[in-house]
Design an enzyme around this catalytic site. Structure first.
Site, PDB file in Angstrom:
ATOM      1  N   TYR A  69      29.376  15.186 -27.607  1.00 27.90           N
ATOM      2  CA  TYR A  69      29.753  14.774 -26.116  1.00 27.90           C
ATOM      3  C   TYR A  69      28.936  15.118 -25.109  1.00 27.90           C
ATOM      4  CZ  TYR A  69      32.767  12.972 -21.948  1.00 27.90           C
ATOM      5  OH  TYR A  69      33.083  12.620 -21.044  1.00 27.90           O
ATOM      6  N   SER A 107      29.150  12.167 -16.790  1.00 38.32           N
ATOM      7  CA  SER A 107      30.110  13.276 -16.710  1.00 38.32           C
ATOM      8  C   SER A 107      29.380  14.508 -16.260  1.00 38.32           C
ATOM      9  CB  SER A 107      30.572  13.544 -18.426  1.00 38.32           C
ATOM     10  OG  SER A 107      31.309  14.794 -18.210  1.00 38.32           O
TER      11      SER A 107
HETATM   12  P1  NAD Z   1      39.502   6.103 -21.639  1.00 39.52           P
HETATM   13  O1  NAD Z   1      39.798   6.637 -22.847  1.00 39.52           O
HETATM   14  O2  NAD Z   1      40.710   5.446 -20.866  1.00 39.52           O
HETATM   15  O3  NAD Z   1      38.185   4.846 -21.780  1.00 39.52           O
HETATM   16  C1  NAD Z   1      37.259   5.122 -22.679  1.00 39.52           C
HETATM   17  C2  NAD Z   1      37.410   3.285 -23.074  1.00 39.52           C
HETATM   18  O4  NAD Z   1      36.284   3.367 -23.772  1.00 39.52           O
HETATM   19  C3  NAD Z   1      38.728   2.773 -23.648  1.00 39.52           C
HETATM   20  O5  NAD Z   1      38.990   1.622 -23.191  1.00 39.52           O
HETATM   21  C4  NAD Z   1      38.019   2.696 -25.130  1.00 39.52           C
HETATM   22  O6  NAD Z   1      38.606   1.677 -25.653  1.00 39.52           O
HETATM   23  C5  NAD Z   1      36.496   2.323 -25.046  1.00 39.52           C
HETATM   24  N1  NAD Z   1      35.750   2.471 -26.025  1.00 39.52           N
HETATM   25  C6  NAD Z   1      35.829   3.470 -26.958  1.00 39.52           C
HETATM   26  N2  NAD Z   1      34.916   3.457 -27.858  1.00 39.52           N
HETATM   27  C7  NAD Z   1      34.311   2.108 -27.613  1.00 39.52           C
HETATM   28  C8  NAD Z   1      33.556   1.232 -28.514  1.00 39.52           C
HETATM   29  N3  NAD Z   1      32.949   1.415 -29.761  1.00 39.52           N
HETATM   30  N4  NAD Z   1      33.126   0.064 -28.087  1.00 39.52           N
HETATM   31  C9  NAD Z   1      33.821  -0.404 -26.928  1.00 39.52           C
HETATM   32  N5  NAD Z   1      34.894   0.414 -25.998  1.00 39.52           N
HETATM   33  C10 NAD Z   1      34.853   1.584 -26.627  1.00 39.52           C
HETATM   34  O7  NAD Z   1      38.694   7.233 -20.604  1.00 39.52           O
HETATM   35  P2  NAD Z   1      38.050   7.518 -19.613  1.00 39.52           P
HETATM   36  O8  NAD Z   1      38.308   8.770 -18.852  1.00 39.52           O
HETATM   37  O9  NAD Z   1      38.382   6.313 -18.719  1.00 39.52           O
HETATM   38  O10 NAD Z   1      36.813   7.384 -20.012  1.00 39.52           O
HETATM   39  C11 NAD Z   1      35.631   6.460 -19.501  1.00 39.52           C
HETATM   40  C12 NAD Z   1      34.208   6.832 -19.396  1.00 39.52           C
HETATM   41  O11 NAD Z   1      34.476   7.957 -18.259  1.00 39.52           O
HETATM   42  C13 NAD Z   1      33.892   7.601 -20.599  1.00 39.52           C
HETATM   43  O12 NAD Z   1      32.197   7.247 -20.693  1.00 39.52           O
HETATM   44  C14 NAD Z   1      34.056   9.361 -20.546  1.00 39.52           C
HETATM   45  O13 NAD Z   1      32.943   9.983 -21.279  1.00 39.52           O
HETATM   46  C15 NAD Z   1      33.708   9.185 -18.875  1.00 39.52           C
HETATM   47  N6  NAD Z   1      34.239  10.545 -18.321  1.00 39.52           N
HETATM   48  C16 NAD Z   1      35.621  10.582 -18.234  1.00 39.52           C
HETATM   49  C17 NAD Z   1      36.151  11.765 -17.584  1.00 39.52           C
HETATM   50  C18 NAD Z   1      37.528  12.116 -17.371  1.00 39.52           C
HETATM   51  O14 NAD Z   1      37.803  13.197 -16.940  1.00 39.52           O
HETATM   52  N7  NAD Z   1      38.403  11.258 -17.638  1.00 39.52           N
HETATM   53  C19 NAD Z   1      35.151  12.638 -17.022  1.00 39.52           C
HETATM   54  C20 NAD Z   1      33.913  12.590 -17.313  1.00 39.52           C
HETATM   55  C21 NAD Z   1      33.389  11.326 -17.750  1.00 39.52           C
END
Ligand code: NAD
Length: 269
Positions: free
Chosen positions: A165, A152
């Site tokens: 986080y 991130s």
């Molecule tokens: P999201 O909530 O759609 O995806 C997160 C996924 O992780 C979900 O499918 C959830 O079921 C899964 N998950 C959570 N806990 C889990 C566990 N214990 N075991 C297995 N799966 C688990 O959100 P996203 O934005 O797609 O996030 C994906 C990644 O991207 C994350 O690591 C997040 O930190 C990172 N990220 C997202 C953003 C953003 O703005 N969306 C920015 C920076 C980083």
């Protein structure tokens, strides 16, 4: 992209958001995809359907295989089972995408120890354990391999109210670099992407609220949030042979967020 066709990829947390987009994009590039989900399979089934539609269109069998794998990445036993299942079903594993992640807002002085531990155990410890099991497989088969961590912008930008986080993503930078250095000689490449504000379910609080969305986007030099597909494109590149000489790097995909928008205008004499 070069070198992806026929490769076997495991994507954690692939039932929504960025993980879902990565699974779809890798399938489109010809990878076999193992779609990890934590609890109920509906989201993972949707990922599978969309990936197969994208990869194969109307053709019933285009050679791309898919697999749904249940597992909580905060649980060591689940991770060991998950990697073994993928290797058993696909015959091998070539690409691991550590995408699963969670967050929770709370002032740092009020965070319950269990919440702190939980976030670290999914975002950082989980990513490490998945990498460890995958690297064991790469080494035992004497095969090269790819690991991509979904970090991130908070790998480098402190995020008040989200200290666990921020710590998890800061730790991910060194996880990426350390594993990259340790296993470079064995042909194992380890990289990360650092998304900026991206439209996915994790950000429902502002993506579903037009006023809040405007505020968020005002901090982004390019003036808009990113899409999960834009993140997936970078992951496909890093996983491909086009990136054969890249390891230990975090690629920031953030519309310029880490360029600090407040400095667009001259602010000192
Ligand atoms: P999201 O909530 O759609 O995806 C997160 C996924 O992780 C979900 O499918 C959830 O079921 C899964 N998950 C959570 N806990 C889990 C566990 N214990 N075991 C297995 N799966 C688990 O959100 P996203 O934005 O797609 O996030 C994906 C990644 O991207 C994350 O690591 C997040 O930190 C990172 N990220 C997202 C953003 C953003 O703005 N969306 C920015 C920076 C980083």
């Amino acid at each position: 992209m070069k070198g992806l066709k026929g490769k076997n990829a495991l994507i954690t947390g692939a039932s929504s958001g960025i993980g879902q987009a990565i699974a779809i994009r890798l399938a489109e590039e010809g990878c076999n995809i193992a779609i990890n989900y934590r609890k109920s399979p509906e989201g993972a089934e949707e990922t599978e359907e969309l990936a197969m539609q994208t990869a194969c269109g109307q053709v019933e069998k285009c050679g791309v295989k898919s697999l749904l794998v249940k597992g909580d990445v905060s649980q060591e036993a689940d991770i060991i089972d998950m990697v073994n299942t993928v290797v058993e079903k696909f015959g091998s594993l070539d690409i691991l995408i550590n995408n699963a992640g969670i967050q929770k807002e709370c002032p740092s002085h009020e965070i319950a120890t269990q919440d702190f531990d939980n976030i670290l155990s999914v975002n950082l410890r989980g990513a490490f354990l998945c990498a460890r099991e995958t690297i064991k497989h790469f080494l035992s088969e004497k095969r090269s391999g790819i690991i991509i961590n979904i970090s991130s912008v908070h790998e480098i930008i402190p995020r008040p109210l989200y200290v666990s986080y921020s710590i998890s993503k800061g730790g991910m930078e060194n996880l990426t670099k350390t594993l990259a250095l340790e296993y470079a000689e064995q042909g194992i490449r380890v990289n990360a992407i650092a998304p900026g504000a991206t439209i996915t379910p994790i950000n429902k609080a502002w993506t579903d609220d037009p006023e809040k969305k405007v505020i968020v986007e005002s901090h982004i030099p390019m003036g808009r949030a990113g899409t999960a597909e834009e993140m997936a494109a970078a992951v496909a590149f890093l996983a491909s042979d086009e990136a054969a000489y890249i390891t230990g790097q975090t690629l920031f995909i953030d519309g310029g967020l880490t360029l600090y928008a407040d400095f667009r205008e001259p602010w000192s004499a």
